[in-house]
Design a protein around this motif. Structure first.
Motif, short mmCIF file in Angstrom:
data_model
loop_
_atom_site.label_atom_id
_atom_site.label_comp_id
_atom_site.label_asym_id
_atom_site.label_seq_id
_atom_site.Cartn_x
_atom_site.Cartn_y
_atom_site.Cartn_z
N ARG A 1 -68.98 32.35 149.36
CA ARG A 1 -68.13 32.80 148.92
C ARG A 1 -67.31 33.44 150.42
NH1 ARG A 1 -70.82 33.73 143.81
NH2 ARG A 1 -71.75 35.87 144.83
N GLN A 2 -68.55 33.86 151.09
CA GLN A 2 -68.21 34.96 152.34
C GLN A 2 -67.25 33.68 153.32
OE1 GLN A 2 -70.09 38.43 153.12
NE2 GLN A 2 -69.61 37.83 154.98
N ARG B 1 -65.18 30.99 152.61
CA ARG B 1 -64.34 31.70 151.98
C ARG B 1 -62.97 32.46 151.91
NH1 ARG B 1 -65.21 31.09 146.40
NH2 ARG B 1 -65.55 28.47 146.55
N GLN B 2 -63.72 33.82 151.78
CA GLN B 2 -62.85 34.38 152.33
C GLN B 2 -62.88 35.31 153.48
OE1 GLN B 2 -65.66 38.42 150.96
NE2 GLN B 2 -64.69 37.80 149.00
N MET B 3 -63.79 34.91 154.26
CA MET B 3 -62.99 34.81 155.84
C MET B 3 -61.79 33.71 156.29
SD MET B 3 -66.34 34.99 157.60
CE MET B 3 -66.16 36.22 159.40
N ARG B 4 -62.32 31.90 155.33
CA ARG B 4 -61.07 31.18 155.43
C ARG B 4 -59.23 31.97 155.19
NH1 ARG B 4 -58.77 28.17 151.74
NH2 ARG B 4 -60.84 28.77 150.72
N GLU B 5 -59.78 32.43 153.25
CA GLU B 5 -58.62 32.49 153.39
C GLU B 5 -57.63 33.73 154.08
OE1 GLU B 5 -60.02 33.57 149.07
OE2 GLU B 5 -59.64 31.11 148.49
N ARG B 6 -58.53 34.65 154.53
CA ARG B 6 -57.56 35.65 155.37
C ARG B 6 -56.29 35.28 156.73
NH1 ARG B 6 -62.70 39.17 156.97
NH2 ARG B 6 -63.35 38.69 154.68
N LYS B 7 -57.08 34.07 157.11
CA LYS B 7 -56.52 33.02 158.21
C LYS B 7 -55.35 32.25 157.34
CE LYS B 7 -57.76 30.78 161.31
NZ LYS B 7 -58.79 30.20 162.82
N GLN C 1 -58.38 24.52 152.32
CA GLN C 1 -59.42 24.17 152.65
C GLN C 1 -60.14 22.97 152.91
OE1 GLN C 1 -62.27 23.07 148.82
NE2 GLN C 1 -63.03 25.04 148.61
N GLU D 1 -68.73 25.72 150.91
CA GLU D 1 -67.87 27.34 150.39
C GLU D 1 -68.65 26.94 148.64
OE1 GLU D 1 -63.90 27.79 150.00
OE2 GLU D 1 -63.54 27.40 152.05
N PRO E 1 -73.45 37.06 153.92
CA PRO E 1 -73.60 38.27 153.16
C PRO E 1 -74.41 39.11 154.18
CG PRO E 1 -74.24 35.98 151.71
CD PRO E 1 -73.92 36.37 153.25
#
Length: 82
Positions: A11-12, A14-20, A24, A42, A69
């Motif tokens: 999850r951690q 994924r959140q960082m990837r989504e911020r970019k 996937q 992920e 985390p």
């Protein structure tokens, strides 16, 4: 049953990837990882190797430690035993 700590790690990341703003597939290519392997990371399905965590951190532009985390979260989840 998936390990709760691996789920939190995924999850951690994924959140960082989504911020970019990357999918996937885009991110896996950027990190030099197979998309299926990365997706499993992920989803907390993979006990991801250190070398791959380094690849992920480089692609995200963060320190490897930032992928994890907080210690409080990991303790609450029961550590590596869950």
């Amino acid at each position: 049953m998936r390990n709760k700590c691996l789920l939190a790690l995924g999850r951690q990341i994924r959140q960082m990837r989504e911020r970019k703003g990357l999918s996937q597939e885009e991110f896996a290519a950027e990190a030099g990882l197979d998309r299926g392997y990365y997706g499993g990371t992920e989803r907390g399905e993979r006990n991801v190797a250190a070398a791959n965590l380094i690849r992920i951190a480089i692609a995200l532009g963060v320190e490897v430690s930032q992928l994890f985390p907080s210690l409080a979260t990991l303790r609450r989840l029961g550590g590596a035993s869950q």
